[in-house]
Enzyme design. Sequence first.
Site, PDB file in Angstrom:
ATOM      1  N   GLY A  55       0.814  -1.219   0.000  1.00 33.03           N
ATOM      2  CA  GLY A  55       0.000   0.000   0.000  1.00 33.03           C
ATOM      3  C   GLY A  55       0.840   1.259   0.000  1.00 33.03           C
ATOM      4  O   GLY A  55       0.569   2.196  -0.753  1.00 33.03           O
ATOM      5  N   GLU A  56       1.859   1.282   0.826  1.00 36.09           N
ATOM      6  CA  GLU A  56       2.741   2.446   0.895  1.00 36.09           C
ATOM      7  C   GLU A  56       3.558   2.600  -0.394  1.00 36.09           C
ATOM      8  O   GLU A  56       3.795   3.711  -0.853  1.00 36.09           O
ATOM      9  CB  GLU A  56       3.683   2.350   2.091  1.00 36.09           C
TER      10      GLU A  56
END
Length: 168
Positions: A55-56
């Site tokens: 996600g990051e």
Amino acid sequence: MWRYRLLISLLSIPAVLYTAWQAWQTRDVRFLRERLGFSHLQQRNGFWIHAASVGEVNAVMPLIRELIKRYPNSPVTLTTTTPTGGVVAQQQLPLQARHHYLPIDFNWASKRFVENLQPRCALIMETELWPNLYRHCAANDTPLLIINGRISEKTLHAPAWLRNLCPA
């Protein structure tokens, strides 16, 4: 800080075993080597961005592309802590950027990482708190920014024993 060092020492064997298991599951020897602090960092004096997982990594890609566009002569290094984050990073990173796995926050591994990379600045995606790593950044005059991070009200009111693990 002594409490944090004691805790990381007590957790070192389980952490190494879990890391070895992840490396075996993904057939990624580089993951094991780099998480244990043995990276071959070739890009110095550039931007270092840490994005823990998938996600990051996805969220930080526009920033990486913009840094490369604005500072074409400054290398960009992206670190992750999970094998899946590493796979996504390698698939999406522009050719001018490199991926490495961030070492476990052992004092010696963090020191080696920061001294070898010698980043111009560190951009940490989300609220990743690694006391040894951040201490070595400070010792090497590396500006460190937490981007897209937050501390919850619950964290602010954590028990004293937990807050004292790694005082500011």
